[in-house]
Design a protein around this motif. Structure first.
Motif, PDB file in Angstrom:
ATOM      1  N   UNK A   1       0.812  -1.232   0.000  1.00 16.69           N
ATOM      2  CA  UNK A   1       0.000   0.000   0.000  1.00 16.69           C
ATOM      3  C   UNK A   1       0.833   1.263   0.000  1.00 16.69           C
ATOM      4  N   UNK A   2       2.004   1.221   0.615  1.00 17.19           N
ATOM      5  CA  UNK A   2       2.841   2.410   0.680  1.00 17.19           C
ATOM      6  C   UNK A   2       3.487   2.742  -0.657  1.00 17.19           C
ATOM      7  N   UNK A   3       3.449   1.813  -1.609  1.00 20.02           N
ATOM      8  CA  UNK A   3       4.107   2.029  -2.903  1.00 20.02           C
ATOM      9  C   UNK A   3       3.135   2.411  -4.002  1.00 20.02           C
ATOM     10  N   UNK A   4       1.842   2.469  -3.688  1.00 17.16           N
ATOM     11  CA  UNK A   4       0.833   2.784  -4.690  1.00 17.16           C
ATOM     12  C   UNK A   4       0.331   4.211  -4.486  1.00 17.16           C
ATOM     13  N   UNK A   5       0.392   4.995  -5.550  1.00 19.73           N
ATOM     14  CA  UNK A   5      -0.036   6.387  -5.475  1.00 19.73           C
ATOM     15  C   UNK A   5      -1.107   6.661  -6.520  1.00 19.73           C
ATOM     16  N   UNK A   6      -2.032   7.515  -6.190  1.00 20.24           N
ATOM     17  CA  UNK A   6      -3.030   8.008  -7.137  1.00 20.24           C
ATOM     18  C   UNK A   6      -2.602   9.406  -7.542  1.00 20.24           C
ATOM     19  N   UNK A   7      -2.248   9.560  -8.805  1.00 26.27           N
ATOM     20  CA  UNK A   7      -1.702  10.818  -9.296  1.00 26.27           C
ATOM     21  C   UNK A   7      -2.703  11.454 -10.255  1.00 26.27           C
ATOM     22  N   UNK A   8      -3.028  12.720 -10.072  1.00 26.87           N
ATOM     23  CA  UNK A   8      -3.969  13.367 -10.988  1.00 26.87           C
ATOM     24  C   UNK A   8      -3.486  13.284 -12.437  1.00 26.87           C
ATOM     25  N   UNK A   9      -4.432  13.132 -13.344  1.00 28.20           N
ATOM     26  CA  UNK A   9      -4.110  13.076 -14.767  1.00 28.20           C
ATOM     27  C   UNK A   9      -4.097  14.455 -15.409  1.00 28.20           C
ATOM     28  N   UNK A  10      -4.616  15.449 -14.679  1.00 27.59           N
ATOM     29  CA  UNK A  10      -4.624  16.826 -15.176  1.00 27.59           C
ATOM     30  C   UNK A  10      -4.362  17.789 -14.028  1.00 27.59           C
ATOM     31  N   UNK A  11      -3.799  18.932 -14.371  1.00 27.43           N
ATOM     32  CA  UNK A  11      -3.660  19.996 -13.394  1.00 27.43           C
ATOM     33  C   UNK A  11      -5.015  20.680 -13.206  1.00 27.43           C
ATOM     34  N   UNK A  12      -5.094  21.554 -12.211  1.00 35.67           N
ATOM     35  CA  UNK A  12      -6.337  22.294 -12.005  1.00 35.67           C
ATOM     36  C   UNK A  12      -6.655  23.178 -13.199  1.00 35.67           C
TER      37      UNK A  12
ATOM     38  N   UNK B   1       3.821  11.825  -2.489  1.00 39.58           N
ATOM     39  CA  UNK B   1       2.779  10.819  -2.333  1.00 39.58           C
ATOM     40  C   UNK B   1       2.101  10.933  -0.975  1.00 39.58           C
ATOM     41  N   UNK B   2       2.867  11.244   0.058  1.00 41.74           N
ATOM     42  CA  UNK B   2       2.319  11.307   1.416  1.00 41.74           C
ATOM     43  C   UNK B   2       1.434  12.532   1.607  1.00 41.74           C
ATOM     44  N   UNK B   3       1.939  13.677   1.187  1.00 44.47           N
ATOM     45  CA  UNK B   3       1.193  14.932   1.391  1.00 44.47           C
ATOM     46  C   UNK B   3       0.195  15.206   0.270  1.00 44.47           C
ATOM     47  N   UNK B   4       0.340  14.462  -0.839  1.00 44.08           N
ATOM     48  CA  UNK B   4      -0.496  14.696  -2.027  1.00 44.08           C
ATOM     49  C   UNK B   4      -0.379  16.137  -2.507  1.00 44.08           C
TER      50      UNK B   4
ATOM     51  N   UNK C   1       8.994   3.119 -12.230  1.00 45.64           N
ATOM     52  CA  UNK C   1       7.546   3.174 -12.006  1.00 45.64           C
ATOM     53  C   UNK C   1       6.817   2.359 -13.062  1.00 45.64           C
ATOM     54  N   UNK C   2       5.626   1.911 -12.711  1.00 46.51           N
ATOM     55  CA  UNK C   2       4.635   1.386 -13.638  1.00 46.51           C
ATOM     56  C   UNK C   2       3.360   2.168 -13.363  1.00 46.51           C
ATOM     57  N   UNK C   3       2.608   2.487 -14.402  1.00 44.85           N
ATOM     58  CA  UNK C   3       1.372   3.225 -14.164  1.00 44.85           C
ATOM     59  C   UNK C   3       0.302   2.795 -15.156  1.00 44.85           C
ATOM     60  N   UNK C   4      -0.942   3.021 -14.778  1.00 43.10           N
ATOM     61  CA  UNK C   4      -2.052   2.617 -15.623  1.00 43.10           C
ATOM     62  C   UNK C   4      -3.273   3.474 -15.305  1.00 43.10           C
ATOM     63  N   UNK C   5      -4.201   3.462 -16.227  1.00 46.49           N
ATOM     64  CA  UNK C   5      -5.466   4.182 -16.098  1.00 46.49           C
ATOM     65  C   UNK C   5      -6.574   3.141 -16.130  1.00 46.49           C
ATOM     66  N   UNK C   6      -7.156   2.854 -14.985  1.00 42.61           N
ATOM     67  CA  UNK C   6      -8.157   1.795 -14.909  1.00 42.61           C
ATOM     68  C   UNK C   6      -9.477   2.193 -15.558  1.00 42.61           C
ATOM     69  N   UNK C   7      -9.641   3.458 -15.895  1.00 46.11           N
ATOM     70  CA  UNK C   7     -10.872   3.911 -16.531  1.00 46.11           C
ATOM     71  C   UNK C   7     -10.726   4.052 -18.042  1.00 46.11           C
ATOM     72  N   UNK C   8      -9.609   3.590 -18.607  1.00 44.26           N
ATOM     73  CA  UNK C   8      -9.402   3.711 -20.047  1.00 44.26           C
ATOM     74  C   UNK C   8     -10.484   2.944 -20.806  1.00 44.26           C
ATOM     75  N   UNK C   9     -10.928   3.518 -21.899  1.00 42.61           N
ATOM     76  CA  UNK C   9     -11.992   2.920 -22.691  1.00 42.61           C
ATOM     77  C   UNK C   9     -11.410   2.217 -23.916  1.00 42.61           C
TER      78      UNK C   9
ATOM     79  N   UNK D   1      -0.142   4.626  -9.850  1.00 40.27           N
ATOM     80  CA  UNK D   1       1.302   4.511 -10.039  1.00 40.27           C
ATOM     81  C   UNK D   1       1.882   3.546  -9.016  1.00 40.27           C
ATOM     82  N   UNK D   2       2.640   2.567  -9.474  1.00 41.93           N
ATOM     83  CA  UNK D   2       3.438   1.720  -8.582  1.00 41.93           C
ATOM     84  C   UNK D   2       4.833   2.304  -8.549  1.00 41.93           C
ATOM     85  N   UNK D   3       5.224   2.837  -7.404  1.00 42.36           N
ATOM     86  CA  UNK D   3       6.521   3.481  -7.223  1.00 42.36           C
ATOM     87  C   UNK D   3       7.499   2.449  -6.647  1.00 42.36           C
TER      88      UNK D   3
END
Length: 423
Positions: free
Chosen positions: A97-108, A144-147, A385-393, A415-417
């Motif tokens: 769990x400590x190695x998995x991060x959710x990273x935004x796909x877009x800036x604000x 990752x910790x502070x997001x 890293x490895x990363x993926x988008x689980x909502x990809x169509x 993201x798997x860090x």
């Protein structure tokens, strides 16, 4: 990168390249056509990687015929392993769990973001696309910790340049290159941040690229290894590197020109030390790190150490993508036989040290079957890293054996860090 459309094209290209390939079809491709070979060959030029630890020996020279027979027996012995695959499987966010991060796909502001590398257990390097054509893109660091996110450096927007490509994190610098026609320009910035500096410009393109303590090193698509100091200067082709492709510096590997060829030799370009790497007859796509190798034999995952010991075939797994093990320990794999679309993980990560298998992502009805991205903007074999988008169509339309690119979900990356994975 010159703009958001450039980044979108890069994302779609990467997505197209990482479909779950049935690597055993390389043999059929040899008989029935060149299309699959050509597609994989382009990727292999960037992913071919082998590094042999200094104390490893290949035991290819023996003193007597009896010793030769014993050595040959060792090369051909194959143990059938049963990986410890949890039922149904252990999710990566449950195992690490400590190695998995959710990273935004877009800036604000709406600019696209792409994960590039793990800088530390708590930090992931991101590339943020330029907000408009002619404007600079930038490199950010995601905590990752502070997001939270901080800007590391601006990527200069030079008229006519396409990039950045090959973004790679080294011990003290982060570097990348941009292309203009038939030339390539290298850039670098300290890991602590600052202003990017132009290192040098060369003719031709780059297949594999790394950053060392004091230099940039790379291989062009046709082989050979070149180096230039981070302070700039004239690049030099390293002696003894003809026909070799850079892997983990100072190592380079020889790879046959066939799509499904194995790495068969590793050379230390600093000492001149050389090793032969051998595999059982019928092995395809063998790729090695300093200790471990992974390939495919009869449609199943084959693993072994560089010296041929520890060899085993895993009947429940096959290669997901031909490359050396991540962190010289983890093999990106897929179930064998293939699972039904919409069921199970997107891919599996097999631990060569423990024999355990971890599921990356989860297929869901109506989403793309395999949007995992083992390659992105970085073409360093030492990917972190490895990363993926689980909502990809999945592609909406297909015509004449050509499908439209998948549509990314656009909300966040998983993201798997690897620097944060518990050993």
């Amino acid at each position: 990168m010159r703009g958001e459309q450039d980044l979108i094209r890069t994302l779609r290209t990467a997505a197209d390249q990482v479909e779950q390939v049935d690597l055993a079809r390389g043999v059929a491709a040899r008989r029935h056509g060149r299309r699959i070979r050509q597609r994989v060959r382009m990727a292999l030029a960037a992913l071919a990687a082998v590094a042999v630890a200094g104390g490893t020996t290949a035991a290819l020279s023996v003193a007597s015929s009896g010793a030769e027979r014993r050595a040959e027996e060792r090369w051909t012995q194959i143990e059938e392993r049963r990986p410890q695959v949890d039922e149904p499987w252990t999710r990566v966010d449950k195992r690490w769990p400590q190695a998995v991060a959710r990273v935004p796909a877009r800036t604000t502001g709406g600019a696209r973001i792409l994960p590039v590398a793990g800088l530390s257990p708590a930090e992931v390097l991101l590339l943020v696309a330029a907000p408009a054509k002619g404007k600079p893109s930038r490199l950010d660091v995601y905590d990752v910790t502070r997001r939270t996110t901080r800007t590391l450096a601006q990527v200069p927007a030079v008229k006519g340049e396409e990039g950045p490509h090959g973004v790679t994190a080294g011990p003290g610098h982060i570097a990348w290159y941009a292309t203009t026609g038939g030339t390539t320009t290298f850039w670098a910035v300290p890991r602590t941040g600052g202003t990017a500096t132009r290192v040098t410009t060369i003719s031709g393109s780059v297949a594999v690229f790394e950053v060392t303590d004091d230099s940039l090193v790379w291989s062009p698509p046709k082989g050979g290894v070149h180096r230039v100091p981070l302070t700039g200067g004239t690049p030099a082709r390293l002696p003894g590197s003809d026909g070799l492709t850079l892997t983990s510096w100072p190592w380079a590997a020889h790879l046959g020109r066939r799509t499904y060829a194995n790495q068969d030799r590793a050379v230390n370009l600093e000492t001149g030390r050389s090793f032969d790497v051998r595999a059982p007859k019928g092995t395809l796509f063998l790729r090695c790190g300093p200790r471990w190798c992974a390939g495919e034999l009869n449609g199943r995952l084959l693993v072994q150490r560089v010296d041929g010991t520890g060899r085993g075939k895993l009947p429940e797994l096959r290669l997901y993508w031909p490359r050396q093990p991540y962190a010289d320990r983890y093999v990106l794999a897929a179930p064998a036989p293939p699972q039904r679309t919409g069921e199970g993980p997107l891919a599996l990560l097999y631990d060569l040290e423990t024999g355990t298998t971890t599921g990356l992502g989860e297929q869901r009805p109506g989403t793309m079957g395999a949007p995992l991205m083992p390659i992105s903007l970085s073409n360093s074999p030492s990917a972190t890293t490895l990363h993926w988008d689980e909502d990809a169509q999945p592609p909406a339309t297909c015509a004449k054996k050509t499908c439209a690119p998948m549509t990314l979900g656009g909300k966040e990356w998983t993201v798997l860090n690897l620097p944060a994975v518990t050993r």
